[in-house]
Design an enzyme around this catalytic site. Sequence first.
Site, PDB file in Angstrom:
ATOM      1  NE  ARG A 166       2.382  -4.885  11.463  1.00 28.00           N
ATOM      2  CZ  ARG A 166       3.145  -4.799  10.818  1.00 28.00           C
ATOM      3  NH1 ARG A 166       4.159  -5.242  12.092  1.00 28.00           N
ATOM      4  NH2 ARG A 166       3.553  -3.584   9.521  1.00 28.00           N
ATOM      5  CE  LYS A 211      -1.876  -1.247   3.856  1.00 24.93           C
ATOM      6  NZ  LYS A 211      -0.947  -2.489   4.606  1.00 24.93           N
ATOM      7  NE  ARG A 222       5.749   0.333  10.626  1.00 30.76           N
ATOM      8  CZ  ARG A 222       4.724  -0.300   9.504  1.00 30.76           C
ATOM      9  NH1 ARG A 222       4.268   0.352   8.831  1.00 30.76           N
ATOM     10  NH2 ARG A 222       3.831  -0.612  10.527  1.00 30.76           N
ATOM     11  NE  ARG A 248      -4.670  -1.543   9.862  1.00 32.08           N
ATOM     12  CZ  ARG A 248      -3.429  -0.841   9.662  1.00 32.08           C
ATOM     13  NH1 ARG A 248      -3.590   0.832   8.972  1.00 32.08           N
ATOM     14  NH2 ARG A 248      -2.543  -1.519   9.402  1.00 32.08           N
ATOM     15  NE  ARG A 307       7.425  -1.764   6.387  1.00 36.83           N
ATOM     16  CZ  ARG A 307       5.665  -1.686   5.936  1.00 36.83           C
ATOM     17  NH1 ARG A 307       5.162  -1.799   5.235  1.00 36.83           N
ATOM     18  NH2 ARG A 307       5.548  -2.255   7.848  1.00 36.83           N
TER      19      ARG A 307
HETATM   20  P1  ADP Z   1       1.367  -1.580   7.513  1.00 33.60           P
HETATM   21  O1  ADP Z   1       2.275  -1.809   6.547  1.00 33.60           O
HETATM   22  O2  ADP Z   1       1.014  -2.912   8.383  1.00 33.60           O
HETATM   23  O3  ADP Z   1      -0.094  -1.580   6.502  1.00 33.60           O
HETATM   24  P2  ADP Z   1       0.113   0.622   8.807  1.00 33.60           P
HETATM   25  O4  ADP Z   1       1.987   1.729   9.071  1.00 33.60           O
HETATM   26  O5  ADP Z   1      -0.734   1.165   8.385  1.00 33.60           O
HETATM   27  O6  ADP Z   1       1.384  -0.900   9.152  1.00 33.60           O
HETATM   28  O7  ADP Z   1       0.001   0.643  10.580  1.00 33.60           O
HETATM   29  C1  ADP Z   1       0.835   0.425  12.005  1.00 33.60           C
HETATM   30  C2  ADP Z   1       0.202   0.342  13.381  1.00 33.60           C
HETATM   31  O8  ADP Z   1      -0.652   1.675  13.324  1.00 33.60           O
HETATM   32  C3  ADP Z   1      -0.962  -1.075  12.770  1.00 33.60           C
HETATM   33  O9  ADP Z   1      -0.894  -1.881  13.222  1.00 33.60           O
HETATM   34  C4  ADP Z   1      -2.128  -0.298  13.633  1.00 33.60           C
HETATM   35  O10 ADP Z   1      -1.488  -0.405  15.297  1.00 33.60           O
HETATM   36  C5  ADP Z   1      -2.003   1.236  13.554  1.00 33.60           C
HETATM   37  N1  ADP Z   1      -2.746   1.815  12.991  1.00 33.60           N
HETATM   38  C6  ADP Z   1      -2.521   2.105  12.037  1.00 33.60           C
HETATM   39  N2  ADP Z   1      -3.713   2.728  11.153  1.00 33.60           N
HETATM   40  C7  ADP Z   1      -4.674   2.271  11.949  1.00 33.60           C
HETATM   41  C8  ADP Z   1      -6.050   2.590  11.628  1.00 33.60           C
HETATM   42  N3  ADP Z   1      -7.263   2.910  10.779  1.00 33.60           N
HETATM   43  N4  ADP Z   1      -6.924   2.057  12.414  1.00 33.60           N
HETATM   44  C9  ADP Z   1      -6.164   1.042  14.070  1.00 33.60           C
HETATM   45  N5  ADP Z   1      -5.537   1.639  14.190  1.00 33.60           N
HETATM   46  C10 ADP Z   1      -3.833   1.386  12.558  1.00 33.60           C
HETATM   47  P1  ADP Z   2       2.352  -1.865   3.252  1.00 35.04           P
HETATM   48  O1  ADP Z   2       2.360   0.205   3.102  1.00 35.04           O
HETATM   49  O2  ADP Z   2       1.164  -2.368   2.739  1.00 35.04           O
HETATM   50  O3  ADP Z   2       2.790  -1.997   4.894  1.00 35.04           O
HETATM   51  P2  ADP Z   2       4.442  -1.464   1.848  1.00 35.04           P
HETATM   52  O4  ADP Z   2       4.769  -0.434   0.531  1.00 35.04           O
HETATM   53  O5  ADP Z   2       5.014  -0.674   2.858  1.00 35.04           O
HETATM   54  O6  ADP Z   2       3.670  -2.206   2.182  1.00 35.04           O
HETATM   55  O7  ADP Z   2       6.274  -2.556   1.015  1.00 35.04           O
HETATM   56  C1  ADP Z   2       6.970  -3.495   2.399  1.00 35.04           C
HETATM   57  C2  ADP Z   2       7.962  -4.473   1.693  1.00 35.04           C
HETATM   58  O8  ADP Z   2       7.211  -4.776   0.777  1.00 35.04           O
HETATM   59  C3  ADP Z   2       8.507  -2.503   1.407  1.00 35.04           C
HETATM   60  O9  ADP Z   2       9.864  -3.575   1.743  1.00 35.04           O
HETATM   61  C4  ADP Z   2       8.428  -2.673  -0.094  1.00 35.04           C
HETATM   62  O10 ADP Z   2       9.805  -2.164  -0.403  1.00 35.04           O
HETATM   63  C5  ADP Z   2       7.662  -4.089  -0.746  1.00 35.04           C
HETATM   64  N1  ADP Z   2       7.483  -4.485  -1.753  1.00 35.04           N
HETATM   65  C6  ADP Z   2       6.433  -2.832  -2.061  1.00 35.04           C
HETATM   66  N2  ADP Z   2       5.442  -4.095  -3.321  1.00 35.04           N
HETATM   67  C7  ADP Z   2       6.614  -4.828  -3.469  1.00 35.04           C
HETATM   68  C8  ADP Z   2       6.233  -5.640  -4.412  1.00 35.04           C
HETATM   69  N3  ADP Z   2       4.870  -5.711  -5.008  1.00 35.04           N
HETATM   70  N4  ADP Z   2       7.503  -6.779  -4.055  1.00 35.04           N
HETATM   71  C9  ADP Z   2       8.108  -7.147  -3.496  1.00 35.04           C
HETATM   72  N5  ADP Z   2       8.240  -6.128  -2.737  1.00 35.04           N
HETATM   73  C10 ADP Z   2       7.382  -5.279  -2.336  1.00 35.04           C
END
Ligand code: ADP
Ligand code: ADP
Length: 214
Positions: free
Chosen positions: A171, A13, A160, A87, A126
Amino acid sequence: MDIILLGPPGAGKGTQAQRLVATRGMIQLSTGDMLREAVAKGTPTGLKAKAVMEAGELVSDAIVSALIGERLDSCVGHGAIFDGFPRTKHQAEALEILLGERDRTLDHVIELVVDEEALVVRITGRFTCANCGASYHDKFHLPKVEGTCDVCGHHEFKRRPDDNEQTVRTRMAEYRAKTAPILPYYEEKGLVRRVDGMGSVEEVAAAIDAILDG
Ligand code: ADP
Ligand code: ADP
Ligand code: ZN
C-alpha cells in the site's frame, strides 16, 4: 467547505476525518469504507474489489469515482471530507468534474506528512469499533474504558484483513508511485497545506483546525 485529506496508509486521515465530522458537521467520504461495505454486502463492486484490496493494490479509478459521485449527492449543504480519494491523477481529474457538476469547489488539500516506519506500527496496531467505526490503536489510542467504545459504548471491535505488515508495504509503494504524484497537480492550484502528521492526534487536529479557520 470541501477538503481532501491526503497521506499514506496510517497517516491519520480517518481519525482526523471522524473528528471533523463530530466537531463541524462535515461528511466523511472514505472510499476505503465504501469499498469495505461493498465487499461485506457482496455487491458486484465488492466482488471486483475484494482481492485487489487484500493485495494492497488500487481498485480501478472508474469504480471509486462512481462511488464518490453517488455519495456526493447526499452532501448538499454540508462540507465534504475526501478521505482516501483521490489516489491517482485520473481520480483527481474525475473529482474536479464531479464537484463542478454540483457547483462545489475544493478549499484545501491537507497533506499529512509522516514517517514510513512509524506507519507500520500504526497500521498493525489499528482496530475500530464494529458498531460505529471509531478508530483506536493498541498503543496510541485505547478506549477510555477497556473494551468499550468511547463514542457509542459498543463492546465489539474489529481489525482489517489488509492491516498486516506485508500488505502495508504494498500500500505504501502504491501511495508513493500513484498518489504522491498528484500533489503537484494541487500545488499548481495553490491548494496544498502541509501538516506534520507525526504529532499526537490532538496536535494534528489543532494544525488542521488552524487551516480550516485561517
Ligand atoms: P488506508 O487506511 O490504507 O488509507 P483505505 O481504507 O483508504 O486505506 O483503503 C483500503 C484499500 O481500499 C486500499 O488499499 C485500496 O485497495 C482500496 N481503495 C480505497 N480507496 C481507493 C481509491 N481512491 N482508489 C483505489 N483504491 C482504493
Ligand atoms: P488512515 O485513515 O490515514 O489510514 P487512521 O486514522 O486509521 O489512518 O490511523 C491509523 C492508526 O493510527 C489508527 O489506529 C489510529 O488510532 C492511529 N493514529 C492516528 N493518528 C495518530 C497520531 N497522530 N498518533 C498516533 N497514532 C495515531
Ligand atoms: Zn463505537
